[in-house]
Design a protein around this motif. Structure first.
Motif, short mmCIF file in Angstrom:
data_model
loop_
_atom_site.label_atom_id
_atom_site.label_comp_id
_atom_site.label_asym_id
_atom_site.label_seq_id
_atom_site.Cartn_x
_atom_site.Cartn_y
_atom_site.Cartn_z
N SER A 173 0.83 -1.04 -0.21
CA SER A 173 0.09 -0.35 0.06
C SER A 173 1.20 1.16 0.61
N ILE A 174 1.75 1.68 0.93
CA ILE A 174 3.29 2.55 1.13
C ILE A 174 3.23 3.01 -0.64
N ILE A 175 3.88 1.91 -1.07
CA ILE A 175 4.91 2.00 -2.62
C ILE A 175 3.40 2.53 -3.60
N LEU A 176 2.43 1.74 -3.57
CA LEU A 176 1.21 1.60 -4.69
C LEU A 176 0.62 3.50 -4.54
N TRP A 177 0.42 3.93 -2.83
CA TRP A 177 0.32 5.08 -3.12
C TRP A 177 1.13 6.41 -2.82
N HIS A 178 2.52 5.66 -2.83
CA HIS A 178 3.42 6.84 -3.15
C HIS A 178 4.16 7.14 -4.64
N ILE A 179 3.66 6.17 -5.11
CA ILE A 179 4.09 6.64 -6.77
C ILE A 179 3.22 7.62 -6.85
N ALA A 180 1.32 6.73 -7.27
CA ALA A 180 0.62 6.96 -7.63
C ALA A 180 0.18 8.69 -7.26
N ARG A 201 -0.55 -8.26 -13.48
CA ARG A 201 -0.20 -9.31 -13.23
C ARG A 201 -0.65 -10.33 -14.32
N GLU A 202 -1.71 -9.76 -15.18
CA GLU A 202 -2.54 -11.21 -16.38
C GLU A 202 -1.31 -10.63 -17.12
N VAL A 203 -0.51 -9.55 -17.10
CA VAL A 203 0.36 -9.72 -18.53
C VAL A 203 1.93 -10.41 -17.83
N LYS A 204 2.31 -9.85 -16.13
CA LYS A 204 3.73 -10.72 -16.08
C LYS A 204 3.57 -11.45 -15.40
N GLY A 205 2.71 -11.82 -14.58
CA GLY A 205 2.05 -13.05 -13.26
C GLY A 205 2.65 -12.15 -12.23
N ASP A 206 3.02 -12.93 -11.47
CA ASP A 206 3.14 -12.43 -9.75
C ASP A 206 4.39 -12.75 -9.29
N ARG A 207 5.37 -13.30 -10.22
CA ARG A 207 6.68 -13.76 -10.34
C ARG A 207 8.15 -12.46 -10.39
N SER A 208 7.23 -11.18 -10.61
CA SER A 208 7.51 -9.72 -10.14
C SER A 208 7.25 -9.02 -9.08
N LYS A 209 7.45 -8.81 -7.89
CA LYS A 209 6.79 -8.13 -6.98
C LYS A 209 6.44 -6.48 -7.38
N SER A 210 7.23 -5.94 -8.02
CA SER A 210 6.40 -4.40 -9.22
C SER A 210 5.04 -4.28 -8.47
N VAL A 211 5.28 -2.99 -7.83
CA VAL A 211 3.80 -3.07 -8.30
C VAL A 211 3.56 -1.26 -9.12
N LEU A 212 4.77 -1.38 -9.83
CA LEU A 212 5.09 0.34 -10.89
C LEU A 212 3.98 0.19 -11.20
N ARG A 248 -2.09 2.83 -12.28
CA ARG A 248 -3.68 1.60 -12.22
C ARG A 248 -4.40 3.23 -11.17
N LEU A 249 -4.01 2.96 -10.08
CA LEU A 249 -4.35 4.11 -8.61
C LEU A 249 -4.21 5.24 -8.80
N ALA A 250 -3.60 6.02 -9.98
CA ALA A 250 -3.33 7.08 -10.16
C ALA A 250 -4.61 7.66 -10.97
N GLU A 251 -4.53 7.07 -11.93
CA GLU A 251 -5.28 7.09 -13.50
C GLU A 251 -6.87 7.11 -12.22
N GLN A 252 -7.06 6.72 -11.23
CA GLN A 252 -8.53 6.34 -10.50
C GLN A 252 -8.41 7.71 -9.78
N LEU A 253 -7.65 8.08 -9.69
CA LEU A 253 -8.04 9.08 -8.62
C LEU A 253 -7.97 10.48 -9.88
N ARG A 254 -6.95 10.00 -10.58
CA ARG A 254 -7.63 11.44 -11.58
C ARG A 254 -8.96 11.88 -12.09
N ARG A 255 -9.34 10.76 -12.56
CA ARG A 255 -10.73 10.95 -12.10
C ARG A 255 -11.92 12.22 -11.51
N LEU A 256 -11.32 11.92 -10.09
CA LEU A 256 -12.01 12.14 -8.99
C LEU A 256 -12.46 13.83 -9.17
N GLU A 257 -12.96 15.00 -8.60
CA GLU A 257 -12.47 15.89 -8.36
C GLU A 257 -11.68 16.46 -7.62
#
Length: 239
Positions: free
Chosen positions: A18-25, A144-155, A160-169
């Motif tokens: 969550s920390i890395i996800l929200w940091h990048i977003a 994850r549907e493209v690269k699988g779960d071998r890599s733990k990257s959340v870039l 995707r999270l940032a795109e969802q946030l940008r849709r908000l006012e």
């Protein structure tokens, strides 16, 4: 704020993720903010008095003479980014203070995937250009549907999270982002063991410890309880 169904997955994962996800977003939203540079500079100057504002109030009621400041979110982008950077610092440099399982592995994989995506610059212009490149990433398909779960990257999950946030006012977006970071900061402070807080005092202390003590003072967190037969509250520190 009515966004849990769409964004809840980003806080239901492991805490370090969550920390890395929200940091990048947060960074992507910061560089993509609707305000111009002057507005951002004004927001950063307001950090000096942000403690007097209702930082993460989530009510959307009509403002009155007493709460009209709730509509002013100019300080929230810079303030959110400050907490975001601090939480990532703890994850990388003070992992013992967080309930982070594979946080450093996830961070390393995310950095590796980021380097593969673009060359990172040190100047603000380069960072902004990199952010613009990431905002153009197609987010319709789950990474994850493209690269699988071998890599733990959340870039790309963060994209995707940032795109969802940008849709908000804008006002709702930054109040939401700020609220999430305050909750994560308080969660981390409450879950960190007392001896780790004490250990850091010899090195100058941490903001996390200050938050922990404030939570104890206001009766929040697992370290606080009132025992039967005692009129005073006790602060419990486990070694």
């Amino acid at each position: 704020m009515g966004c849990y169904q769409e964004l809840g997955a980003s806080v239901e994962v492991e805490f370090d993720e969550s920390i890395i996800l929200w940091h990048i977003a947060t960074d992507l939203c910061f560089y993509d903010d609707d305000d111009d540079d002057d507005g951002r500079d004004a927001g950063e100057s307001k950090l000096k008095r942000w403690s007097s504002c209702c930082f993460c109030s989530c009510s959307d009621h009509a403002p009155t003479a007493d709460d009209s400041h709730l509509n002013d979110v100019s300080h929230l982008p810079a303030a959110s980014r400050e907490i975001s950077n601090y939480m990532l610092f703890l994850l990388v440099m003070r992992p013992f203070m967080l309930t982070a399982s594979i946080g450093q592995i996830r961070f390393g994989d995310t950095c590796a995937e980021t380097k593969n995506f673009f060359l990172r610059g040190d100047e603000l212009g380069a960072a902004r250009k990199a952010a613009e490149a990431l905002t153009k990433v197609k987010t319709e398909i789950n990474p994850r549907e493209v690269k699988g779960d071998r890599s733990k990257s959340v870039l790309f999950d963060a994209c995707r999270l940032a795109e969802q946030l940008r849709r908000l006012e804008r006002r709702k977006r930054w109040r939401l982002v700020a609220g999430v970071w305050v909750e994560m900061l308080c969660y981390a402070a409450g879950k960190c063991r007392g001896n780790f807080h004490a250990q850091q005092l010899s090195q100058g202390g941490e903001l996390l410890t200050v938050v922990w003590l404030l939570m104890a003072h206001f009766g929040m967190g697992d370290q606080y309880r009132v025992e039967a037969g005692h009129a005073r509250a006790k602060l419990i520190i486990e070694n």
